[in-house]
Design an enzyme around this catalytic site. Structure first.
Site, short mmCIF file in Angstrom:
data_model
loop_
_atom_site.label_atom_id
_atom_site.label_comp_id
_atom_site.label_asym_id
_atom_site.label_seq_id
_atom_site.Cartn_x
_atom_site.Cartn_y
_atom_site.Cartn_z
N LYS A 117 30.83 -48.16 47.12
CA LYS A 117 30.03 -48.55 48.28
C LYS A 117 30.69 -48.13 49.60
O LYS A 117 30.03 -48.03 50.62
CB LYS A 117 29.72 -50.03 48.25
CG LYS A 117 28.75 -50.37 47.12
CD LYS A 117 28.21 -51.76 47.15
CE LYS A 117 27.15 -51.96 46.08
NZ LYS A 117 27.66 -51.80 44.70
C1 LIG Z 1 26.92 -51.33 43.55
C2 LIG Z 1 27.69 -50.81 42.39
C3 LIG Z 1 27.06 -50.09 41.33
C4 LIG Z 1 25.57 -49.87 41.27
O1 LIG Z 1 25.10 -49.03 42.29
P1 LIG Z 1 23.56 -49.01 42.67
O2 LIG Z 1 23.45 -48.11 43.84
O3 LIG Z 1 23.20 -50.44 43.02
O4 LIG Z 1 22.83 -48.52 41.48
C5 LIG Z 1 27.86 -49.60 40.32
N1 LIG Z 1 29.21 -49.82 40.30
C6 LIG Z 1 29.84 -50.50 41.28
C7 LIG Z 1 31.31 -50.71 41.19
C8 LIG Z 1 29.11 -51.02 42.37
O5 LIG Z 1 29.75 -51.70 43.33
#
Ligand SMILES: *Cc1c(COP(=O)(O)O)cnc(C)c1O
Length: 500
Positions: A117
């Site tokens: 993120k």
């Molecule tokens: C948010 C997240 C995901 C999923 O991503 P999306 O964009 O919601 O599909 C996968 N792995 C981690 C570690 C995350 O923080």
């Protein structure tokens, strides 16, 4: 004004990218989309495909962002890209691509909070402060986020000390791990505030929602020149930075002589809200040679069923897993895929979303599903499968992987190679989830989070990321616990103090 965005539910009332970023959600409840995506504006020859090309991740970010947010000047894009990625990531390549057995993995976890993120949340605040200056000059924006752990810290790290912005994060008291809590309550920055809310994550989320819908809070903030916004993963400003790493990864494979200039690559993506994988789809629509995109779900496998049946049905049990950032029943960003794959049929999208709101389910016409199935595959891994994948990556490859990455590794391992290079998106550092990784490797973890990090370091002979190790001695800045009903007053007090 370059009005390149409109809602997935109506093509009327187009807005600029800057307006879309400031608003987040369209007023009709839809998500903002741009049709520029469909004109394949990516110039592959400008990406630097020669073996020793000096075209960098930051250059790729500039090239991808330019057509997606056309009302930002080249200088504005450049400033946002530098602010987001210069000196903020622990790896000079930002997102390294490394071997994973016969396949590859894209390491998306070298940012300040050690999860993918960061790629989006280092960029969003910079796009937002420029959007604010253009759309609402003189105003400031206050971001309010309720978090179950990871998003809150990534948002804090992204917004810290970004001009004209402030951020308030609410987390459920006693319901996040020690390390997650310390990541948040030690966050530096003159424009940040963090409070624990008595109750569960739902209580914290409900408290935030109540503040967003409280007209009197909104009115008083507006009088003070402050707009209230969120850092939600449906925001255009979070989506577009994620397209960049697909482009960068493909270029690395071409440069390394692993794929030819027109050769497609397959991606396996651990999925929750469908944001990360949608970015891969946008990369394909921009003109990148992308083969198949595989949705990798944990036990919350609503998307796997959707791809098989054409019916999206959220009326099912919510399962808590060891890959908590993918524990989601409504994958919001799927709405954008429905828009693009129905060739912009806004009435169809609006009626499907009305079905979801009223009945908890919707069924997509077969012709649209056929289009979706031309690009997407799906697979699931429950917690046992996930632990097997963690153990397998360690015993076969000597790599410690986190539970989210492991969901993808399991699905990739179970799927038949199609003759193309395959890339696994690795979304978090194993050091963010040391206890579950240790358990999967057959070791009972110590109760304390830092001791678990140490045990993982000893076992794998690797070092924890510096940003996590530094938490041990970082001063705690925020120790307030509030009642859910006091969230509005808390947010207003923060606005006065942080945006004075
Ligand atoms: C948010 C997240 C995901 C999923 O991503 P999306 O964009 O919601 O599909 C996968 N792995 C981690 C570690 C995350 O923080």
């Amino acid at each position: 004004m370059n009005a390149s965005y409109h809602s997935t539910r109506s093509a009327e009332h187009p807005v600029s990218a800057k307006e879309a970023i400031l608003q987040g959600l369209a007023p009709d409840g839809g998500l903002y989309v741009s049709d520029a995506v469909l004109e394949r504006p990516l110039d592959l020859d400008a990406l630097g495909l020669e073996p020793r090309s000096a075209v960098s991740y930051l250059d790729h970010a500039r090239q991808v962002l330019a057509p997606l947010i056309p009302d930002f000047s080249a200088d504005e894009v450049d400033a946002a890209v530098r602010g987001a990625y210069e000196g903020t990531f622990a790896d000079p390549e930002i997102v390294p691509l490394t071997p994973f057995g016969d396949d590859w993995r894209l390491e998306l976890f070298h940012g300040p909070t050690c999860a993918f993120k960061d790629l989006a949340l280092q960029m969003l605040p910079r796009l937002m402060s420029r959007s604010l200056a253009a759309v609402a000059p003189g105003k400031r924006v206050l971001i309010l986020t309720a978090t179950s752990g990871d998003t809150g810290k990534a948002a804090l790290a992204g917004f810290a000390d970004v001009p004209s912005t402030a951020i308030v994060v609410l987390y459920p008291a006693g319901k996040v791990s020690d390390v997650q809590r310390l990541q948040m309550v030690t966050q530096p920055g003159a424009n940040v505030a963090v409070a624990a809310v008595r109750g569960t994550f739902d209580d914290a989320q409900t408290a935030a929602k109540r503040v967003f819908s409280d007209r009197s809070v909104e009115g008083r903030l507006a009088e003070a020149g402050v707009l209230l916004s969120s850092a939600n993963s449906i925001n255009v400003g979070r989506l577009v930075p994620q397209v960049v790493y697909y482009v960068d990864a493909w270029c690395r494979l071409v440069r390394a002589g692993k794929v030819a200039r027109d050769e497609a690559v397959d991606f396996f993506v651990p999925t929750g809200n469908f944001g990360d994988i949608l970015a891969g789809y946008l990369a394909k629509r921009l003109g990148l040679p992308v083969g198949r995109l595989t949705i990798c779900s944990n036990a919350n496998d609503v998307l796997v069923d959707f791809l098989a049946t054409g019916t999206y049905d959220r009326r099912r049990e919510f399962k808590k897993s060891i890959s908590p950032s993918m524990d989601i029943l409504v994958s919001s960003n799927l709405e954008r895929l429905l828009y693009y794959e129905s060739e912009g049929d806004v009435e169809l999208v609006a009626s499907l979303m009305a079905d979801l709101a009223e009945k908890g389910a919707y069924t997509v016409p077969e012709r649209v599903m056929n289009g979706i199935r031309e690009t997407f595959d799906a697979g699931r891994a429950d917690d046992d499968d996930t632990r097997l994948a963690i153990a397998g990556a360690w015993s076969d490859l000597g790599l410690a992987i986190d539970p989210h990455t492991a969901v993808g590794a399991r699905v990739m391992g179970q799927s038949e190679p199609q003759g193309r290079q395959r890339v696994l998106l690795s979304t978090a550092s194993p050091y963010k989830f040391p206890a579950d990784v240790l358990r999967a490797l057959g070791t009972e973890p110590p109760a304390d989070g830092f001791a678990a990090m140490d045990a993982l370091a000893d076992l794998t002979e690797t070092a924890p990321p510096a940003s996590l190790a530094a938490l041990r001695s970082a001063p705690v800045r925020f120790d307030e616990t509030i009642d859910p009903l006091d969230a509005g007053a808390y947010v207003e007090a923060c606005a006065r103090e942080l945006l004075a």
